[in-house]
Design a protein around this motif. Structure first.
Motif, PDB file in Angstrom:
ATOM      1  N   VAL A  48       0.843  -1.194   0.000  1.00  0.00           N
ATOM      2  CA  VAL A  48       0.000   0.000   0.000  1.00  0.00           C
ATOM      3  C   VAL A  48       0.877   1.241   0.000  1.00  0.00           C
ATOM      4  N   ALA A  49       1.780   1.317   0.975  1.00  0.00           N
ATOM      5  CA  ALA A  49       2.662   2.478   1.096  1.00  0.00           C
ATOM      6  C   ALA A  49       3.860   2.090   1.947  1.00  0.00           C
ATOM      7  N   ILE A  50       4.981   2.764   1.666  1.00  0.00           N
ATOM      8  CA  ILE A  50       6.189   2.488   2.426  1.00  0.00           C
ATOM      9  C   ILE A  50       6.978   3.780   2.573  1.00  0.00           C
ATOM     10  N   ILE A  51       7.694   3.911   3.686  1.00  0.00           N
ATOM     11  CA  ILE A  51       8.539   5.078   3.918  1.00  0.00           C
ATOM     12  C   ILE A  51       9.889   4.599   4.428  1.00  0.00           C
ATOM     13  N   SER A  62      -3.278   2.727  -6.758  1.00  0.00           N
ATOM     14  CA  SER A  62      -4.685   2.783  -6.372  1.00  0.00           C
ATOM     15  C   SER A  62      -4.948   3.694  -5.183  1.00  0.00           C
ATOM     16  N   VAL A  63      -3.905   4.068  -4.440  1.00  0.00           N
ATOM     17  CA  VAL A  63      -4.116   4.900  -3.249  1.00  0.00           C
ATOM     18  C   VAL A  63      -3.456   6.271  -3.359  1.00  0.00           C
ATOM     19  N   LYS A  64      -2.743   6.521  -4.427  1.00  0.00           N
ATOM     20  CA  LYS A  64      -2.067   7.814  -4.596  1.00  0.00           C
ATOM     21  C   LYS A  64      -3.082   8.949  -4.570  1.00  0.00           C
ATOM     22  N   GLY A  65      -2.747   9.982  -3.819  1.00  0.00           N
ATOM     23  CA  GLY A  65      -3.638  11.129  -3.701  1.00  0.00           C
ATOM     24  C   GLY A  65      -4.680  10.989  -2.602  1.00  0.00           C
ATOM     25  N   ARG A  66      -4.824   9.777  -2.063  1.00  0.00           N
ATOM     26  CA  ARG A  66      -5.815   9.548  -1.004  1.00  0.00           C
ATOM     27  C   ARG A  66      -5.160   9.161   0.319  1.00  0.00           C
ATOM     28  N   MET A  82      -5.629   7.412   5.791  1.00  0.00           N
ATOM     29  CA  MET A  82      -6.415   6.969   4.648  1.00  0.00           C
ATOM     30  C   MET A  82      -7.649   7.852   4.519  1.00  0.00           C
ATOM     31  N   ASN A  83      -7.723   8.596   3.440  1.00  0.00           N
ATOM     32  CA  ASN A  83      -8.848   9.482   3.171  1.00  0.00           C
ATOM     33  C   ASN A  83      -9.601   9.020   1.925  1.00  0.00           C
ATOM     34  N   SER A  84     -10.804   9.518   1.777  1.00  0.00           N
ATOM     35  CA  SER A  84     -11.633   9.181   0.611  1.00  0.00           C
ATOM     36  C   SER A  84     -11.677   7.673   0.385  1.00  0.00           C
TER      37      SER A  84
END
Length: 117
Positions: A48-51, A62-66, A82-84
């Motif tokens: 989903v996401a990593i830092i 699929s989650v960019k911008g949200r 996690m928004n929208s």
């Protein structure tokens, strides 16, 4: 031994927001990156996401911008805002940490996120 403890999952309506948290504890060494993966029944676990320790981030298309990801290095904690949210975001979300020279994976127990009206 390393423990990853997640919190923040739950049920939310489409368009709503949730914030996941994951705290790492135990024998933590060279924490290269922390992030989130998700999995639905019958499908492979997906990023989903990593830092990274340097602050670089990567997101699934699929989650960019949200979704946004952040970390508190002093607390060895990573957050996923996690928004929208959409019904297709429904999954078990797993915290991940990559440690050491070999970037060894460590996993949390998973937290359910359900997006439904």
């Amino acid at each position: 031994q390393v423990q990853l403890v997640e919190s923040g999952g739950g049920l939310v309506q489409p368009g709503g927001s949730l914030r996941l948290s994951c705290a790492a504890s135990g024998s933590i060494f060279r924490l290269n990156a922390m992030g989130w993966y998700r999995q639905v029944p019958g499908k492979q676990r997906e990023l989903v996401a990593i830092i990274t320790s340097g602050g670089s981030t990567n997101f699934a298309d699929s989650v960019k911008g949200r979704f946004t990801i952040s970390r508190d290095s002093a607390k060895n904690t990573v957050y996923l805002q996690m928004n929208s949210l959409k019904p297709e975001d429904t999954a078990v979300y797993y915290c991940n940490a990559k440690m050491g020279r070999a970037f060894t994976d460590y996993w949390g127990q998973g937290t359910q996120v359900t997006v439904s009206a």
